[in-house]
Write an enzyme that holds these catalytic residues in place. Structure first.
Site, PDB file in Angstrom:
ATOM      1  N   HIS A  93       0.817  -1.005  -0.030  1.00  0.00           N
ATOM      2  CA  HIS A  93       0.040   0.119  -0.081  1.00  0.00           C
ATOM      3  C   HIS A  93       0.930   1.126   0.113  1.00  0.00           C
ATOM      4  CE1 HIS A  93      -3.715  -2.339   1.249  1.00  0.00           C
ATOM      5  NE2 HIS A  93      -2.768  -3.112   1.914  1.00  0.00           N
ATOM      6  N   ASP A 124       3.040  -6.695   1.671  1.00  0.00           N
ATOM      7  CA  ASP A 124       1.816  -5.878   2.308  1.00  0.00           C
ATOM      8  C   ASP A 124       2.015  -4.787   2.735  1.00  0.00           C
ATOM      9  OD1 ASP A 124      -0.923  -5.858   1.715  1.00  0.00           O
ATOM     10  OD2 ASP A 124      -1.636  -7.366   3.235  1.00  0.00           O
TER      11      ASP A 124
END
Length: 409
Positions: free
Chosen positions: A62, A299
């Site tokens: 992200h 992640d």
């Protein structure tokens, strides 16, 4: 200027070769392995104990930018990736605005040409209406995902049917928010002991079973994100044995920690999916070894200090990891003897590329010092955020340099 990396440990995850050799470098470019001639005035750099291997691929992480630049910018996440040895970074589309149209892809690629983007499956990654899939594919995305749970199986079925001829990777996360409820830890003995609401295994296994049925029927290859349970491993093993076209990944933290760690109530261990119980973690480690779980994802999920400095159950889920994943995986799983060095590297390179429908051709090699100690703090991290349970702790293993291999082509 010529430099000779003397007696460096060279890992080749494609040829499955682990050897000690000398490497000749000129101005950051690798000229030869085991060179027969050494140019005059070559600087000798003893590299016993250091590792030279291909740069890593992170399947999904992200970014803060656009929308939450106080958490992370494109520049800072790229610097964090390089510092951690990741030379290919693939950003999830849940930015603000979401990466759900060609203009948003162009904006990111113009600002950071080395960063790849996943394109959103649904508008705003809200799970309601499909994006213009063909237009996004033509814009140069790496593949399609929302990076979020998609409980609407009808929408998933239609998306897989539309995407079958486009031949771009599709990544889906098997999670049922209804079954997960307000849980913040994997259900089990520790969830009761710590007094935290649990997430049952079926919150992953039930939607995963349904997804696998859809994929088997439609035939569109799918990458299954964030597998976190032993039951998930069983379902994927069975699906692969039946020829269902799936690949799968788990995150680095689910391989290192389990619910025992949550006893600290560290909000940086509030993850989604939550850390598994010990048998989940053991199953995931073995599944990577066996190739049932193809790859490891970071992640990387940055949050500001204020966002994470709250009670465990109120913290937003996620932790940073681009700069920490390689050294901690190495020290915990390779040094311990659970995996070989090549198993770790393949799960972060060649098998990651397969999950993206790519042939692996790394132009960059990283020099990794597995025994170098450093402290995880604001001064040493390239990421703008510091939401990690290793903050202000000393860890072992660091990427020293990145070299280009184009001269060998």
């Amino acid at each position: 200027m010529f430099v000779l990396l003397q007696q460096v440990r060279s890992l080749d995850p494609v040829a499955n070769v682990d050897r000690i050799t000398d490497v000749l470098i000129e101005d950051g470019i690798i000229r030869a392995f085991a060179p027969s001639e050494i140019p005059p005035d070559t600087q000798i750099q003893p590299c016993a104990g250091k590792i030279l291997a291909p740069g890593l691929i992170d399947l999904y992480s992200h970014s803060g930018e656009p929308g939450f630049e106080e958490r992370e910018t494109l520049a800072s996440i790229e610097q964090a990736a390089i510092a951690g040895g990741f030379t290919q970074l693939n950003l999830l589309p849940d930015t603000n605005p979401a990466i759900d149209n060609p203009a948003s892809v162009t904006q990111i690629r113009t600002k950071s040409p080395k960063i790849n983007c996943w394109g959103a499956l649904t508008l705003g990654t809200e799970g309601q209406q499909m994006t213009e899939l063909a237009e996004l594919a033509a814009a140069g995305i790496i593949g399609f995902t929302d990076g979020k749970a998609l409980p609407n199986l009808t929408l998933i079925r239609r998306a897989l049917e539309y995407l079958h001829p486009i031949q771009k990777p599709v990544a889906l996360w098997a999670c049922d928010p209804g079954l997960a409820g307000k849980g913040v830890i994997r259900q089990g003995a520790n969830s009761m002991r710590f007094g935290l609401p649990g997430v049952p295994t079926m919150a992953e296994s039930a939607p995963l079973s349904a997804l696998l049925e859809c994929i088997a029927e439609i035939g569109t290859p799918v990458h299954l994100m964030r597998i976190s349970t032993a039951r998930g491993v069983e379902l994927i093993r069975d699906a692969k044995s039946r020829g269902v076209p799936v690949t799968a990944s788990t995150t680095w933290l689910h391989l290192l920690l389990d619910t025992d760690a949550v006893g600290t109530y560290d909000p940086n261990l509030r993850l989604d999916p939550p850390l598994g119980n010990k048998h989940d973690r053991d199953a995931l480690i073995q599944a990577v070894q066996d190739g049932i779980i193809d790859a490891i994802a970071v992640d990387h999920t940055p949050y500001t200090y204020e966002e994470k400095t709250v009670a465990f159950g109120e913290a937003p889920p996620g932790a940073i990891g681009l700069e920490l994943a390689l050294p901690l995986l190495w020290s915990n799983l390779v040094e311990s003897g659970r995996w070989s060095a090549l198993t770790l590297w393949q799960s972060l390179t060649t098998r990651s590329a397969q999950c993206l429908n790519q042939s692996f051709q790394s132009k960059d090699l990283i020099l990794f010092a597995p025994n170098e100690k450093w402290t995880v703090d604001h001064s040493n991290l390239r990421s703008l955020s510091t939401n990690t349970s290793w903050l202000n702790h000393s860890i072992t293993g660091r990427v020293l340099e990145i070299f280009n291999t184009e001269a060998l082509a």
